[in-house]
Design a protein around this motif. Sequence first.
Motif, mmCIF file in Angstrom:
data_model
loop_
_atom_site.group_PDB
_atom_site.id
_atom_site.type_symbol
_atom_site.label_atom_id
_atom_site.label_comp_id
_atom_site.label_asym_id
_atom_site.label_seq_id
_atom_site.Cartn_x
_atom_site.Cartn_y
_atom_site.Cartn_z
ATOM 1 N N PRO A 183 0.846 -1.195 0.000
ATOM 2 C CA PRO A 183 0.000 0.000 0.000
ATOM 3 C C PRO A 183 0.888 1.254 0.000
ATOM 4 C CG PRO A 183 -0.602 -1.497 1.814
ATOM 5 C CD PRO A 183 0.684 -1.991 1.232
ATOM 6 N N GLN A 184 0.392 2.325 -0.612
ATOM 7 C CA GLN A 184 1.155 3.576 -0.602
ATOM 8 C C GLN A 184 1.449 3.978 0.845
ATOM 9 O OE1 GLN A 184 -0.814 7.088 -2.142
ATOM 10 N NE2 GLN A 184 1.126 8.134 -2.486
ATOM 11 N N THR A 185 2.697 4.339 1.113
ATOM 12 C CA THR A 185 3.138 4.640 2.476
ATOM 13 C C THR A 185 3.966 5.916 2.465
ATOM 14 O OG1 THR A 185 3.294 2.247 2.869
ATOM 15 C CG2 THR A 185 4.343 3.659 4.489
ATOM 16 N N LYS A 186 3.652 6.841 3.371
ATOM 17 C CA LYS A 186 4.425 8.087 3.478
ATOM 18 C C LYS A 186 4.592 8.448 4.944
ATOM 19 C CE LYS A 186 3.028 10.295 -0.881
ATOM 20 N NZ LYS A 186 2.498 11.523 -1.501
ATOM 21 N N ALA A 187 5.586 9.294 5.221
ATOM 22 C CA ALA A 187 5.765 9.799 6.588
ATOM 23 C C ALA A 187 4.579 10.707 6.918
ATOM 24 C CB ALA A 187 7.078 10.563 6.694
ATOM 25 N N LEU A 188 4.164 10.701 8.195
ATOM 26 C CA LEU A 188 3.039 11.542 8.590
ATOM 27 C C LEU A 188 3.436 13.011 8.564
ATOM 28 C CD1 LEU A 188 0.176 11.963 9.695
ATOM 29 C CD2 LEU A 188 1.089 11.668 11.999
ATOM 30 N N GLY A 189 2.664 13.792 7.844
ATOM 31 C CA GLY A 189 2.827 15.239 7.785
ATOM 32 C C GLY A 189 1.535 15.797 7.235
ATOM 33 N N GLU A 190 1.290 17.062 7.436
ATOM 34 C CA GLU A 190 0.013 17.659 7.040
ATOM 35 C C GLU A 190 -0.253 17.514 5.540
ATOM 36 O OE1 GLU A 190 -2.379 21.786 8.051
ATOM 37 O OE2 GLU A 190 -0.416 21.415 8.959
ATOM 38 N N GLY A 191 0.744 17.843 4.712
ATOM 39 C CA GLY A 191 0.574 17.755 3.257
ATOM 40 C C GLY A 191 0.364 16.329 2.786
ATOM 41 N N ASN A 192 1.177 15.397 3.313
ATOM 42 C CA ASN A 192 1.054 13.985 2.938
ATOM 43 C C ASN A 192 -0.316 13.430 3.311
ATOM 44 O OD1 ASN A 192 3.585 13.818 1.837
ATOM 45 N ND2 ASN A 192 4.535 12.788 3.582
ATOM 46 N N LEU A 193 -0.797 13.792 4.508
ATOM 47 C CA LEU A 193 -2.093 13.272 4.962
ATOM 48 C C LEU A 193 -3.213 13.821 4.084
ATOM 49 C CD1 LEU A 193 -3.642 11.532 6.979
ATOM 50 C CD2 LEU A 193 -3.758 13.502 8.515
ATOM 51 N N ARG A 194 -3.152 15.088 3.768
ATOM 52 C CA ARG A 194 -4.176 15.710 2.922
ATOM 53 C C ARG A 194 -4.203 15.023 1.539
ATOM 54 N NH1 ARG A 194 -6.625 20.876 3.381
ATOM 55 N NH2 ARG A 194 -5.109 21.661 4.882
ATOM 56 N N ASP A 195 -3.009 14.819 0.960
ATOM 57 C CA ASP A 195 -2.901 14.182 -0.359
ATOM 58 C C ASP A 195 -3.437 12.758 -0.341
ATOM 59 O OD1 ASP A 195 -1.707 16.474 -1.249
ATOM 60 O OD2 ASP A 195 0.328 15.655 -1.327
ATOM 61 N N MET A 196 -3.046 11.998 0.684
ATOM 62 C CA MET A 196 -3.431 10.578 0.716
ATOM 63 C C MET A 196 -4.914 10.394 1.006
ATOM 64 S SD MET A 196 -0.078 8.541 2.061
ATOM 65 C CE MET A 196 -0.910 6.954 2.006
ATOM 66 N N LEU A 197 -5.499 11.275 1.811
ATOM 67 C CA LEU A 197 -6.947 11.203 2.039
ATOM 68 C C LEU A 197 -7.688 11.552 0.752
ATOM 69 C CD1 LEU A 197 -7.362 12.760 5.591
ATOM 70 C CD2 LEU A 197 -7.935 10.423 4.924
ATOM 71 N N GLY A 198 -7.134 12.486 -0.020
ATOM 72 C CA GLY A 198 -7.727 12.837 -1.319
ATOM 73 C C GLY A 198 -7.678 11.666 -2.283
#
Length: 220
Positions: free
Chosen positions: A27-42
């Motif tokens: 699954p797509q995995t990224k470090a937690l950060g505001e921009g990353n979370l916004r992008d991944m929820l989108g």
Amino acid sequence: MGGRQLASKMRKTEALLTDPEVAPYIPQTKALGEGNLRDMLGAHGFVVVKPIVGGGGHGVIKVTRSGSQYSITDSFKTSHYTSFTNMYSALQRVKVKRKYLIQQGIHLARINGRPIDYRVKHVKSGGHWEIRAMVGRLARHGLFVTNLCKGGTLLKGREGLRKSLPHISSAAKSREMRRLTRKCTSILESHFPGIGQLGFDYGLDTNGKIWIFEVNTRPQ
């Protein structure tokens, strides 16, 4: 203890992503950060936020977006928010003081409404790797994590596959998981020599696609 322990989920994920055959299972995995979370929820609608180091389902949080509404599920408790900003500041309060990653949410196959995932134990014995166990872990009612310490139910791997995805060959999926386990083990062993025991956490989505959620180097 079965060889060295490798704690960081990010390091293991990055090693597996180097192989083009294995990468589509992750699954797509990224470090937690505001921009990353916004992008991944989108992109995915829901994600799982979990500590980079740690296991047993501790500190695992589900974050969901529906239109302009957001929610955070921590164990049994779900809280709702009307903006990303409010949700993100609440998330900062919920999580413990550790580094976190964001993982693409997967709609797991279910049995009677309860999600199921799988643990495959791979152990090196006398210089050879062998698969010691393949078990299904059925989440407790109302929970999205399946870990047994959270009250999940254990059943045989093939039984779990058959009951959650009756229209798909449980034998074929079991073989695919075993093949993937052996392939991933050889990749991890080349990156991290000295490992001797691995626990693979797999999930199958509602279409029967296998996903690698995590590889534990000191499996419970």
